[in-house]
Design an enzyme around this catalytic site. Structure first.
Site, mmCIF file in Angstrom:
data_model
loop_
_atom_site.group_PDB
_atom_site.id
_atom_site.type_symbol
_atom_site.label_atom_id
_atom_site.label_comp_id
_atom_site.label_asym_id
_atom_site.label_seq_id
_atom_site.Cartn_x
_atom_site.Cartn_y
_atom_site.Cartn_z
ATOM 1 N N ARG A 1 -2.160 -0.850 5.491
ATOM 2 C CA ARG A 1 -3.357 -1.377 4.835
ATOM 3 C C ARG A 1 -3.055 -2.723 4.178
ATOM 4 O O ARG A 1 -3.905 -3.610 4.124
ATOM 5 C CB ARG A 1 -3.870 -0.383 3.784
ATOM 6 C CG ARG A 1 -4.597 0.810 4.372
ATOM 7 C CD ARG A 1 -4.947 1.828 3.304
ATOM 8 N NE ARG A 1 -3.780 2.566 2.830
ATOM 9 C CZ ARG A 1 -3.810 3.488 1.861
ATOM 10 N NH1 ARG A 1 -4.941 3.740 1.241
ATOM 11 N NH2 ARG A 1 -2.713 4.122 1.505
ATOM 12 N N CYS B 1 0.862 -1.176 0.000
ATOM 13 C CA CYS B 1 0.000 0.000 0.000
ATOM 14 C C CYS B 1 0.897 1.225 0.000
ATOM 15 O O CYS B 1 1.769 1.353 -0.860
ATOM 16 C CB CYS B 1 -0.982 -0.024 1.183
ATOM 17 S SG CYS B 1 -0.209 -0.104 2.799
#
Lengths: 287, 99
Positions: A238, A233
């Site tokens: 994430r 990410c």
């Protein structure tokens, strides 16, 4: 791995909240949230000051991780339940980090802090006292961590899964939309990476979708889970959420998290970058 | 909350030539709601970002120009609001929740 090994719900937490062998750990992007309130008996780990080397860009060492967990009163045989805000982004990152250093029994609270709050469950300000331990960490398990050279080798051959929002993937945004956009590195994505935003794996309340929905999500995006998979990410939090989905919930073994992610890749000199909404060819290019 | 200031957050310190700001305030019966969750969804309905509101009910996103949906979640409530954002401008959105 399976859902029951890696995930608990709020009722489970309530039933075990006073169990001395269960340690609740709050890990938030907003590290001040804990000071206002938290789930009773939860300790805090700061994803930045506790888990990042203060000088160079890397994680704390095995010895520093041992000292951290010892000071927090966590033992090797404790069941660690991690939760946090932002749909468990940083909690997933901490989960992956605990696995990196070999903690056996670590699980996430499904939905994290958000679902707990939306369900109007109790939060307290009182900070618990836990007796210090002598924690022993393992050497880093790099079978779950990808570095930039692994990523370059994977272009066009293995799965690269970009889990940022579609606008970050295409290069229209450089960071999540709740952060200022002033970073100086190049925008775009790693050529041949599939776009599977982390958020597609979660419901609005932050809980994970069902195994069947998750399988369909990655298959629908053309990700062949028979190949090695690297998730990335912007800074690796994430993508830790996606790593959790693939490795822990769906039981896919050959999945790594590239924690350097776009803030490293997008600053490298001479590597291919792809712009736009297409995965592109290994050479990359404009949309 | 006593002392809450009506109106938008200050943009002092932001380089507005580069930013596309969507911000606003969540209220219930005219009172600010802190700790609600505001989700920013793009033109296709895909999630882009989420923030909790401040104690004064305020939230802010740095978005890209275009059409967006703000989905606000609070215990027992969910409200969607549409907004169009432009580069260099602040789109102010007031979100009223009930129940």
């Amino acid at each position: 791995m399976s859902r029951t090994d890696s995930l608990v719900d709020a009722d489970w937490v309530v039933a075990h909240i006073d169990d001395p062998k269960v340690v609740l750990v709050e890990v938030d992007e907003d590290t001040a949230a804990y000071e206002i309130n938290h789930i009773r008996n939860a300790v805090r780990i700061d994803w930045q000051s506790d888990l990042q080397d203060p000088v160079r860009r890397d994680f704390v060492s095995q010895q520093q991780f041992e000292a951290l967990l010892s000071a927090k009163g966590i033992s090797n045989d404790d069941t660690v339940i991690i939760y946090g805000g932002n749909n468990n982004w940083f909690a997933s990152y901490a989960f992956w980090y605990f696995k990196l250093y070999g903690h056996q029994d670590v699980r996430l609270l499904d939905g994290g802090r958000k679902k707990w709050e939306l369900d109007a469950r109790d939060l307290v300000a009182e900070v618990p006292t836990r007796t210090a331990t002598t924690y022993k960490a393992s050497a880093q398990d790099t079978s779950i961590r990808a570095f930039r050279d692994d990523v370059l080798r994977a272009i066009g051959t293995q799965n690269l899964v970009d889990v940022r929002s579609p606008d970050e993937y295409a290069g229209r945004l450089l960071a999540p939309a709740h952060l200022p956009q002033e970073q100086s590195q190049r925008a775009g994505h790693i050529p041949t990476a599939a776009s599977v935003p982390w958020s597609k794996a979660a419901n609005d309340d932050g809980t994970f979708k069902s195994d069947d929905e998750l399988k369909a999500l990655y298959e629908g995006a053309g990700v062949d889970l028979g190949k090695d998979t690297i998730a990335y990410c912007r800074i690796g939090e994430r993508s830790a959420h996606t790593w959790f989905v693939l490795h822990e919930l769906l039981g896919v073994s050959n999945v790594t998290n590239y924690d350097g992610s776009w803030t490293e890749y997008g600053a490298l000199v001479g590597v291919p970058v792809q712009l736009g909404d297409i995965a592109g060819t290994p050479e990359g290019g404009a949309a | 909350m006593c002392g809450a200031v009506a109106g938008g957050l200050s943009i002092e310190g932001l380089d507005m030539s580069k930013e596309t700001v969507i911000q606003g305030q969540v209220s219930r019966d005219g009172q600010p709601v802190g700790g609600a969750y505001v989700r920013l969804l793009d033109g296709t309905g895909e999630f882009t970002a989420e923030v909790p509101t401040s104690a004064t009910g305020h939230f802010r996103f740095f978005a890209a120009p275009g059409s967006w949906t703000l989905r606000t979640l609070a215990p027992g409530a969910q409200v969607d609001r549409q907004v169009v954002a432009h580069l260099g401008q602040v789109a102010e959105v007031e979100v009223a929740i009930s129940a």
